[in-house]
Design an enzyme around this catalytic site. Structure first.
Site, short mmCIF file in Angstrom:
data_model
loop_
_atom_site.label_atom_id
_atom_site.label_comp_id
_atom_site.label_asym_id
_atom_site.label_seq_id
_atom_site.Cartn_x
_atom_site.Cartn_y
_atom_site.Cartn_z
N HIS A 101 0.81 -1.33 -0.05
CA HIS A 101 -0.19 0.04 0.07
C HIS A 101 0.96 1.07 0.04
CE1 HIS A 101 -3.26 -2.77 1.13
NE2 HIS A 101 -2.61 -3.11 2.11
N GLU A 119 -1.18 -0.41 8.30
CA GLU A 119 -1.96 -1.15 8.94
C GLU A 119 -1.25 -1.99 9.94
OE1 GLU A 119 -2.85 -3.14 4.91
OE2 GLU A 119 -2.72 -5.05 6.05
N HIS A 176 3.46 -7.58 1.68
CA HIS A 176 2.63 -8.45 2.66
C HIS A 176 1.42 -9.31 1.94
CE1 HIS A 176 0.08 -4.74 2.68
NE2 HIS A 176 -0.71 -5.72 3.10
N ARG A 196 -1.47 -4.83 -6.05
CA ARG A 196 -1.27 -6.14 -6.14
C ARG A 196 0.24 -6.51 -6.73
NH1 ARG A 196 -6.36 -7.72 -7.90
NH2 ARG A 196 -7.27 -7.58 -6.06
ZN ZN Z 1 -2.89 -4.98 3.18
#
Ligand code: ZN
Length: 319
Positions: A101, A119, A176, A196
């Site tokens: 991200h 996150e 991740h 992605r």
């Molecule tokens: Zn994520």
């Protein structure tokens, strides 16, 4: 009048090709299908806004409350940015795609949205041997680009084993992937931008592969990977053990373990609370609310003292 009760929220479910049924079997939610990947449990994001279940705001969304009742969050009236955080529970019946991200700056400049995505994950349950991807072994951007192009995933991706109760901090720019057999509670910035990198060449029911975003992934990935150091502290408040899991720029997240009774003082602008195990009674002034595994709520600004009694575990966060 709003400041005497919690704001209870209704989860929003998201079906995913990697999702499963544990949001039903472990959390007793009515899920839409056997491929339910995510419950957005505290969300003001337009891709899945939580509905308020109780009080004068019942039927409105958390986004409405943020816009119209800023006092509940001690939000300055001049601040019209979006609700900052998002809490989800994810059930990975299969591996999630390998992803990364952007940070706030990249999100604003390239995607035109206010927040990037840092996150963190609290592992609620994990099957024996479950593992996830956190970081990579490339030494330079050129290295990274080449390994991605050649599909050298085994050499590139850094895998770690996890078990229930583990905590993983994932700053923006970290490659991740949550692995199969893992249920996590995720606290994150309120953003839905994902680049992605690799999707295991999977195809969906229509025979299509999901889109990859290689150029942007390589642009935003931190190289070389840095393991974020997270200092955790523990405090006892009555019969409650409060463990601070992470305190950083965007959020502070705690694990609470309640075995008896605790009197707490609300000192934050607002508090996000998720019950991840057990049950308890929450008392604010004259009002007592029964809460249990799967209950999610916000304690609004200005409620003062409140008490908890029971046997339960919580994940709690604030900005
Ligand atoms: Zn994520």
């Amino acid at each position: 009048m709003y400041k005497t009760e919690p704001i209870f929220l209704q989860p929003v479910f998201q079906e995913r090709i990697w999702g499963g049924e544990k949001l039903h079997t472990e959390f007793h939610y009515e899920i839409p299908s056997a491929h339910t990947g995510e419950a957005w449990v505290i969300s003001a994001h337009s891709n899945g806004p939580s509905m308020i279940k109780n009080g004068p705001l019942a039927g409105k969304t958390l986004a409405d409350a943020w816009k119209e009742q800023g006092g509940l969050f001690n939000k300055a009236t001049s601040n019209d940015e979006e609700y900052p955080l998002l809490v989800k529970i994810l059930d990975a019946a299969e591996d999630l795609s390998v992803q990364v991200h952007p940070n706030d700056q990249f999100a604003r400049e390239v995607e035109g949205v206010p927040y990037g995505k840092t996150e963190c994950w609290y592992v609620v349950s994990a099957e024996e041997g479950a593992e996830l991807v956190l970081g990579h072994h490339a030494k330079t951007k050129e290295d990274l680009a080449q390994m991605v192009e050649l599909g050298e995933w085994d050499q590139l991706l850094r895998k770690i084993k996890v078990k229930a109760g583990d905590f993983v901090y994932v700053p923006s720019g970290t490659i991740h992937a949550i692995g199969k057999g893992i249920v996590i509670l995720e606290t994150q910035q309120s953003s839905d931008i994902t680049y992605r990198v690799y999707d295991y060449d999977r195809i969906d029911a229509e025979g299509n592969k999901r889109e990859l975003h290689l150029e942007r992934s390589i642009q935003v990935t931190t190289v070389p990977h840095q393991d974020a150091s997270v200092e955790q502290t523990e405090t006892n408040i009555g019969d409650l053990v409060e463990k601070k899991l992470v305190e950083e720029q965007y959020f502070t997240v705690y694990h609470w373990n309640l075995n008896g009774k605790a009197l707490k003082d609300m000192t934050k602008d607002f508090l996000q609370v998720s019950v991840i195990d057990g049950q308890a009674a929450l008392t604010i002034g004259e009002n007592t609310f029964q809460i249990e595994k799967g209950t999610h709520f916000i304690l609004p600004n200005g409620i003062g003292k409140y008490s908890l009694e029971g046997h339960a575990e919580f994940i709690v966060s604030h900005v």
